[in-house]
Design a protein around this motif. Structure first.
Motif, PDB file in Angstrom:
ATOM      1  N   ALA A   1      -9.676 -48.671  -0.422  1.00  0.00           N
ATOM      2  CA  ALA A   1      -8.274 -49.083  -0.531  1.00  0.00           C
ATOM      3  C   ALA A   1      -8.133 -50.415  -1.247  1.00  0.00           C
ATOM      4  CB  ALA A   1      -7.652 -49.164   0.862  1.00  0.00           C
ATOM      5  N   VAL A   2      -8.953 -51.389  -0.840  1.00  0.00           N
ATOM      6  CA  VAL A   2      -8.870 -52.711  -1.465  1.00  0.00           C
ATOM      7  C   VAL A   2      -9.359 -52.643  -2.907  1.00  0.00           C
ATOM      8  CG1 VAL A   2      -9.619 -55.113  -1.326  1.00  0.00           C
ATOM      9  CG2 VAL A   2      -9.123 -53.845   0.770  1.00  0.00           C
ATOM     10  N   GLY A   3     -10.341 -51.783  -3.171  1.00  0.00           N
ATOM     11  CA  GLY A   3     -10.804 -51.609  -4.542  1.00  0.00           C
ATOM     12  C   GLY A   3      -9.696 -51.138  -5.461  1.00  0.00           C
TER      13      GLY A   3
ATOM     14  N   GLU B   1      -5.332 -52.563  -9.378  1.00  0.00           N
ATOM     15  CA  GLU B   1      -3.903 -52.743  -9.643  1.00  0.00           C
ATOM     16  C   GLU B   1      -3.603 -54.177 -10.077  1.00  0.00           C
ATOM     17  OE1 GLU B   1      -2.087 -49.387  -6.537  1.00  0.00           O
ATOM     18  OE2 GLU B   1      -2.114 -51.516  -5.982  1.00  0.00           O
ATOM     19  N   LEU B   2      -4.237 -55.141  -9.416  1.00  0.00           N
ATOM     20  CA  LEU B   2      -4.047 -56.541  -9.800  1.00  0.00           C
ATOM     21  C   LEU B   2      -4.579 -56.807 -11.202  1.00  0.00           C
ATOM     22  CD1 LEU B   2      -4.806 -58.775  -6.677  1.00  0.00           C
ATOM     23  CD2 LEU B   2      -2.715 -58.738  -8.039  1.00  0.00           C
ATOM     24  N   VAL B   3      -5.757 -56.261 -11.490  1.00  0.00           N
ATOM     25  CA  VAL B   3      -6.352 -56.433 -12.820  1.00  0.00           C
ATOM     26  C   VAL B   3      -5.397 -55.899 -13.888  1.00  0.00           C
ATOM     27  CG1 VAL B   3      -8.217 -55.688 -14.347  1.00  0.00           C
ATOM     28  CG2 VAL B   3      -8.737 -56.420 -12.008  1.00  0.00           C
TER      29      VAL B   3
ATOM     30  N   VAL C   1      -9.058 -60.257 -16.275  1.00  0.00           N
ATOM     31  CA  VAL C   1      -9.840 -60.319 -15.040  1.00  0.00           C
ATOM     32  C   VAL C   1     -10.862 -59.186 -15.086  1.00  0.00           C
ATOM     33  CG1 VAL C   1      -9.787 -60.126 -12.523  1.00  0.00           C
ATOM     34  CG2 VAL C   1      -7.935 -61.310 -13.728  1.00  0.00           C
ATOM     35  N   PRO C   2     -12.165 -59.495 -15.057  1.00  0.00           N
ATOM     36  CA  PRO C   2     -13.177 -58.436 -15.128  1.00  0.00           C
ATOM     37  C   PRO C   2     -13.284 -57.683 -13.812  1.00  0.00           C
ATOM     38  CG  PRO C   2     -14.239 -60.564 -14.865  1.00  0.00           C
ATOM     39  CD  PRO C   2     -12.763 -60.841 -15.013  1.00  0.00           C
ATOM     40  N   ALA C   3     -13.033 -56.387 -13.857  1.00  0.00           N
ATOM     41  CA  ALA C   3     -12.989 -55.600 -12.624  1.00  0.00           C
ATOM     42  C   ALA C   3     -14.365 -55.422 -11.994  1.00  0.00           C
ATOM     43  CB  ALA C   3     -12.368 -54.229 -12.911  1.00  0.00           C
TER      44      ALA C   3
ATOM     45  N   LEU D   1     -15.169 -56.112  -8.061  1.00  0.00           N
ATOM     46  CA  LEU D   1     -15.440 -54.985  -7.171  1.00  0.00           C
ATOM     47  C   LEU D   1     -16.822 -55.105  -6.525  1.00  0.00           C
ATOM     48  CD1 LEU D   1     -13.978 -52.044  -9.299  1.00  0.00           C
ATOM     49  CD2 LEU D   1     -12.988 -53.058  -7.231  1.00  0.00           C
ATOM     50  N   ALA D   2     -17.803 -55.583  -7.290  1.00  0.00           N
ATOM     51  CA  ALA D   2     -19.130 -55.808  -6.719  1.00  0.00           C
ATOM     52  C   ALA D   2     -19.065 -56.872  -5.620  1.00  0.00           C
ATOM     53  CB  ALA D   2     -20.109 -56.230  -7.813  1.00  0.00           C
ATOM     54  N   GLY D   3     -18.279 -57.913  -5.868  1.00  0.00           N
ATOM     55  CA  GLY D   3     -18.102 -58.944  -4.853  1.00  0.00           C
ATOM     56  C   GLY D   3     -17.413 -58.421  -3.610  1.00  0.00           C
TER      57      GLY D   3
END
Length: 279
Positions: free
Chosen positions: A52-54, A59-61, A71-73, A77-79
């Motif tokens: 969900a957060v991913g 969406e933010l990116v 912003v590098p996705a 996402l790895a973080g």
């Protein structure tokens, strides 16, 4: 949460702009998914959170890209995954350390990707995205880890959802006085409805599920109501600044996932802190 004007339209949506039947259906599906995972396999629930957060991160990116903010996705996402894993199995120290590591990764990533022009803008937006919602959401892993973590997570989600429902209902029925120009359809009456609903739900669930005191649950609920409203306003500020209406369209009747996660991520840390102090 659009709440001010009462009535429904002929298309099945409310005059507030929300398609209520679709919103209710999606809400029930999400509730079933949460309860079905958090009370069976905790790690499975964490996968739901990461998914969900991913989507919210993506969406933010995409939203930042409308203003040519890069912003590098991939590293964000790895973080996100690393912070959830670190928080659940390592605790708060690992969460903080992992956030710091990936913040530096993002600064370095941008250094070698698009030159010097716009570095501060892009790097700031990247670290912001790593923090909101990725790092904040990792506190759910801290909340979930104890033996009674499933109860804690359910209480956290329930009081935050109660804020939305209580505020929406009170705003539609009684809303007359505008709360803020940031979100013109929010009203003081809606905020009062949020506080009442959250306080009642928090007091009940804390006593029932955690064996706590009524005042402890009421405090958690009241704080959740205020912070959920702040989360909605922060999201409204971001969307107004970027010139967009919704973060996405993935959830019928709700918008994007970030449009639902906004109040959850701002409520999570203080609720986790109070539960840690109380229980």
């Amino acid at each position: 949460m659009e709440e001010r004007t009462a009535g429904t339209s002929s298309s099945g949506g409310s005059r507030t702009g929300r398609n209520l039947p679709a919103a209710i259906a999606v809400g029930l599906v999400l509730a079933g998914l949460v309860i079905g995972t958090v009370y069976t396999i905790k790690e499975l629930f964490l996968l739901v959170v990461v998914g969900a957060v991913g989507v919210g991160v993506l969406e933010l990116v995409k939203a930042f890209a409308t203003r040519e903010i890069k912003v590098p996705a991939v590293p964000v996402l790895a973080g996100l995954v690393a912070m959830q894993v670190g928080a659940y199995w390592g605790g708060a120290e690992w969460l903080l350390a992992t956030f710091a590591v990936f913040a530096f990764v993002l600064l370095i990533w941008r250094m070698f990707s698009d030159g010097t022009a716009g570095y501060v803008r892009d790097a700031s937006a990247s670290v912001f995205t790593l923090f909101y919602p990725a790092m904040l959401s990792a506190f759910v892993a801290l909340m979930l880890h104890p033996d009674d973590g499933n109860h804690r997570v359910l209480i956290f989600i329930a009081v935050t959802v109660a804020s939305d429902i209580g505020g929406y209902a009170a705003g539609v029925l009684f809303g007359r006085h505008q709360l803020t120009v940031i979100s013109p359809k929010k009203t003081w009456e809606g905020l009062a409805g949020s506080v009442v609903a959250c306080t009642a739900v928090g007091a009940w669930l804390v006593m029932w599920l955690l064996g706590g005191q009524l005042w402890q649950g009421a405090l958690i609920g009241a704080l959740a109501a205020l912070l959920a409203t702040v989360g909605d306003l922060i999201e409204s500020m971001i969307k107004r600044d970027l010139g967009i209406k919704d973060m996405g369209t993935i959830l019928p009747g709700h918008g994007g996932l970030m449009d639902r996660l906004d109040s959850l991520v701002t409520t999570l840390v203080p609720v986790w802190l109070l539960m840690t102090l109380f229980f």
